[in-house]
Write an enzyme that holds these catalytic residues in place. Sequence first.
Site, PDB file in Angstrom:
ATOM      1  CG  ASP A  33     -19.508  -2.284   6.212  1.00  0.00           C
ATOM      2  OD1 ASP A  33     -19.348  -2.897   5.139  1.00  0.00           O
ATOM      3  OD2 ASP A  33     -19.566  -1.050   6.288  1.00  0.00           O
ATOM      4  CG  LEU A  74     -21.528  -7.288  -8.160  1.00  0.00           C
ATOM      5  CD1 LEU A  74     -20.615  -8.380  -8.664  1.00  0.00           C
ATOM      6  CD2 LEU A  74     -22.911  -7.415  -8.784  1.00  0.00           C
TER       7      LEU A  74
HETATM    8  O1  F6P Z   1     -20.743   0.655   4.721  1.00  0.00           O
HETATM    9  C1  F6P Z   1     -21.131  -0.114   3.618  1.00  0.00           C
HETATM   10  C2  F6P Z   1     -20.140   0.046   2.505  1.00  0.00           C
HETATM   11  O2  F6P Z   1     -20.593  -0.729   1.410  1.00  0.00           O
HETATM   12  C3  F6P Z   1     -18.700  -0.294   2.862  1.00  0.00           C
HETATM   13  O3  F6P Z   1     -18.449  -1.671   2.926  1.00  0.00           O
HETATM   14  C4  F6P Z   1     -17.953   0.441   1.774  1.00  0.00           C
HETATM   15  O4  F6P Z   1     -16.648   0.778   2.179  1.00  0.00           O
HETATM   16  C5  F6P Z   1     -18.779   1.684   1.604  1.00  0.00           C
HETATM   17  O5  F6P Z   1     -20.079   1.379   2.064  1.00  0.00           O
HETATM   18  C6  F6P Z   1     -18.867   2.161   0.180  1.00  0.00           C
HETATM   19  O6  F6P Z   1     -19.599   3.335   0.181  1.00  0.00           O
HETATM   20  P1  F6P Z   1     -20.005   4.104  -1.158  1.00  0.00           P
HETATM   21  O7  F6P Z   1     -21.097   3.339  -1.804  1.00  0.00           O
HETATM   22  O8  F6P Z   1     -20.448   5.430  -0.669  1.00  0.00           O
HETATM   23  O9  F6P Z   1     -18.771   4.166  -1.989  1.00  0.00           O
END
Ligand code: F6P
Length: 359
Positions: free
Chosen positions: A139, A284
Amino acid sequence: MRVAINTGGGDAPGLNAVVRAAVLAAERRGWDVVGIRRGYDGLFMDDGVVSLTTGSVRGITHLGGTILGATNRGNPFSFPVRQADGGIRMVDRSDEVVSRMQELKIDCLIAVGGDGSLGIASELANKGLKVIGVPKTIDNDLPGTTFTFGFHTAVQTATDAIDKLHSTAQAHQRVMVVELMGRHVGWIALFAGFAATADVILIPEIPYDLTRVAAKIEARWREGSEFAIIVVAEGAMPKGGEASYLEEVGKGGRRRLGGVGKRISRRLEELTGHETRSLVLGHLQRGGRPIAFDRILSLLFGTAAIRLAEQGRFGCMVALDAPTVTAVPLADAARATKSVPVDGDMVMAARAMGISFGD
Ligand code: F6P
């Protein structure tokens, strides 16, 4: 010196490169390194702490994921413990972390993580642990560092996907909406949308008005470009409105962002009359091999963490102040979120080229 390293939170391309760099730099100083599996969880597991040597980290620089495993539910300050009645109770096990680290004779913990994991690391530092942080997240939302590792690989993956959407959108005269990750900031959407020449980029930092987006789409049709690419960050929100969340909550009751792509795609089809499809790129963006930039950053960060340990600079996070690798206070980095500057160069350049932010 005996150093422990863990990789907490969601994975990001480059984690293995950090581990390898730290192990090689430590071994060359004659130090021991152990890896804690799955964030802090390994400290509570029988086989959760493993010795790391040059041999065990050979050939992993280019690999995605993490050889140590990761978890984003392993907060020792609020640890889920199953009760006799089958229920889950959250328990503070942070004192156990400290005593386990003493038992293992760990002099320093290198915590590789995003805001959640580095926040935990910072609280553990307040309990007396010697900690050094390494900023990881696709992020790119951690303050104090120009870039986190993993971000550029996610941007590359998203850029490749948007490139592919162009040809199919053009062939079918469609509007394609692609929802990208990024939580509450728009770094991935902005970089990938700019690199792949999207027509519209919607990010949380600039709340959107869909009538403006529809006007941009209609202008493209009028100019003879009868397709459009809309890139939307998962945390984007309408003016005066809120971000979209999925109905199901994640483990631990966490609300999960998602659904904005579908939501705006339906509305844009109504507003413009043009066939509009949406897709979610999802995980991905977290997977696969780190691109060269992220490998280099990870290797720089891993070796810098060992250098800080040697200098006794605990309670810090390694950081990129391009082109220099530096260190910032861990507590500062864990406390805030680095948002996209709405008057920054990239937003300005995108606007200058006619890309709409929906405002
Ligand atoms: O913080 C990284 C991230 O990939 C975000 O972009 C996304 O909102 C979140 O993690 C998704 O998390 P999880 O894999 O726990 O659903």
